[in-house]
Design a protein around this motif. Structure first.
Motif, PDB file in Angstrom:
ATOM      1  N   CYS A  85      -6.212   8.265   3.336  1.00 39.84           N
ATOM      2  CA  CYS A  85      -6.313   6.842   2.991  1.00 39.84           C
ATOM      3  C   CYS A  85      -4.926   6.188   3.008  1.00 39.84           C
ATOM      4  O   CYS A  85      -3.937   6.794   2.624  1.00 39.84           O
ATOM      5  CB  CYS A  85      -6.918   6.679   1.593  1.00 39.84           C
TER       6      CYS A  85
ATOM      7  N   GLU B 138     -13.944   0.911   1.049  1.00 38.72           N
ATOM      8  CA  GLU B 138     -13.852   1.563   2.358  1.00 38.72           C
ATOM      9  C   GLU B 138     -14.520   2.935   2.424  1.00 38.72           C
ATOM     10  O   GLU B 138     -15.117   3.283   3.441  1.00 38.72           O
ATOM     11  CB  GLU B 138     -12.373   1.720   2.741  1.00 38.72           C
ATOM     12  N   ASN B 139     -14.374   3.703   1.344  1.00 38.87           N
ATOM     13  CA  ASN B 139     -14.868   5.084   1.405  1.00 38.87           C
ATOM     14  C   ASN B 139     -15.142   5.610  -0.003  1.00 38.87           C
ATOM     15  O   ASN B 139     -14.479   6.539  -0.475  1.00 38.87           O
ATOM     16  CB  ASN B 139     -13.840   5.979   2.118  1.00 38.87           C
TER      17      ASN B 139
END
Length: 310
Positions: free
Chosen positions: A32, A46-47
């Motif tokens: 990241c 995002e994740n």
């Protein structure tokens, strides 16, 4: 007000509660890119599954408390990305859900593990400014404005079911006062308050820790006080000072001793010391620390090393 304290039963049975370590450091290690004003909170967008995995790895390392990915997650911060307050609060709630899911997964693997806590991270206004001022405390707002900034996140964390709040990396006494007053509107809320420091006896903004602690002791919702995200080597002296001025449980989760550059949003080694958290454990326990973990640049391996000394 109910005197419920989520720490009491745990600390009655063991010398200290083992906290987790850095979240952002692990997210970066997994690919990241966090050089952003939202920092680790952007991974909620995002994740999010990666956040759950990091929490789970800390539980597997021995952590008994996960601190949520909400340090930088505020409506004010998310507004810059086009999110309204309702969407921001949903993302903050998601940070709790991810930690709780990691806890469920770990307990499914280890049914005898005992009580595990989820602490909702409440970072300072200085973190929203994203200019390093959480290490200086040189910002000024009215009590009402501080409360307006913190209220939506506090509500979202409590609504999502945290066991307690981690009001952390706090450098500014006026902000601490506003937060403590804010929590009185939520009688079930319990919180630890951890500070950044100018030196072992003063908050980053220069306020004597004695004054800060005396103030917080008047609020029954305060369950621990201490320090986080200060250099590893500076923690013992601060704990010794705190131990002399309060009977509250002390919390300590320092960073690795590296220096943070707010402009590049990166960390730099500033000495040749290779000391690790576990090397300091006897000193910290002797100075009254009851909640012990790591902050920036610490890893599941650091937490496992602390766990091995229990």
């Amino acid at each position: 007000m109910s005197q419920y304290n989520p720490l009491s039963a745990l600390l009655d049975k063991q010398d200290f509660l083992l906290l987790d370590g850095a979240l952002a450091t692990e997210l970066e290690a997994r690919g990241c890119h966090l050089a952003d004003s939202l920092w680790s909170a952007k991974i909620l967008l995002e994740n999010p599954e990666l956040i759950r995995e990091v929490h789970l790895d800390y539980f597997r390392a021995g952590a008994q408390c996960a601190i949520t990915a909400s340090y930088q997650a505020t409506p004010a911060g998310f507004a810059a990305c086009g999110f309204d307050e309702a969407q921001a609060k949903a993302l903050i709630g998601k940070s709790v859900e991810l930690a709780r899911k990691a806890r469920e997964a770990f307990l499914a693997e280890n049914p005898q593990a005992g009580t595990l806590l989820v602490a909702g991270s409440v970072g300072p206004y200085g973190a929203f400014l994203a200019d390093g001022s959480e290490y200086r405390g040189d910002y000024t707002l009215s009590s009402e404005d501080f409360q307006a900034f913190h209220r939506p996140r506090v509500e979202a964390l409590l609504d999502a079911g945290v066991d307690l709040l981690a009001c952390e990396t706090l450098p500014n006494f006026a902000e601490i006062q506003a937060l403590a007053a804010l929590l009185t509107a939520y009688p079930r809320a319990r919180a630890w308050y951890s500070f950044t420091l100018r030196d072992s006896e003063h908050l980053s903004d220069g306020t004597p820790l004695r004054e800060v602690v005396t103030f917080l002791e008047h609020y029954p919702q305060t369950v621990a006080v201490g320090i986080n995200c200060i250099a590893l080597q500076q923690a013992t002296a601060a704990l010794q000072h705190l131990h002399g001025i309060t009977a509250l449980p002390l919390v300590v989760y320092p960073n690795s001793g590296e220096h943070y550059d707010a402009s590049s949003k990166s960390w730099h080694h500033h000495d040749e010391s290779c000391a690790r958290l576990a090397d300091y454990l006897p000193q910290w326990q002797a100075a009254g620390a009851k909640l012990i973990g790591g902050c920036c640049r610490t890893t599941p391996e650091d937490i496992a090393a602390l766990n091995a000394q229990r």
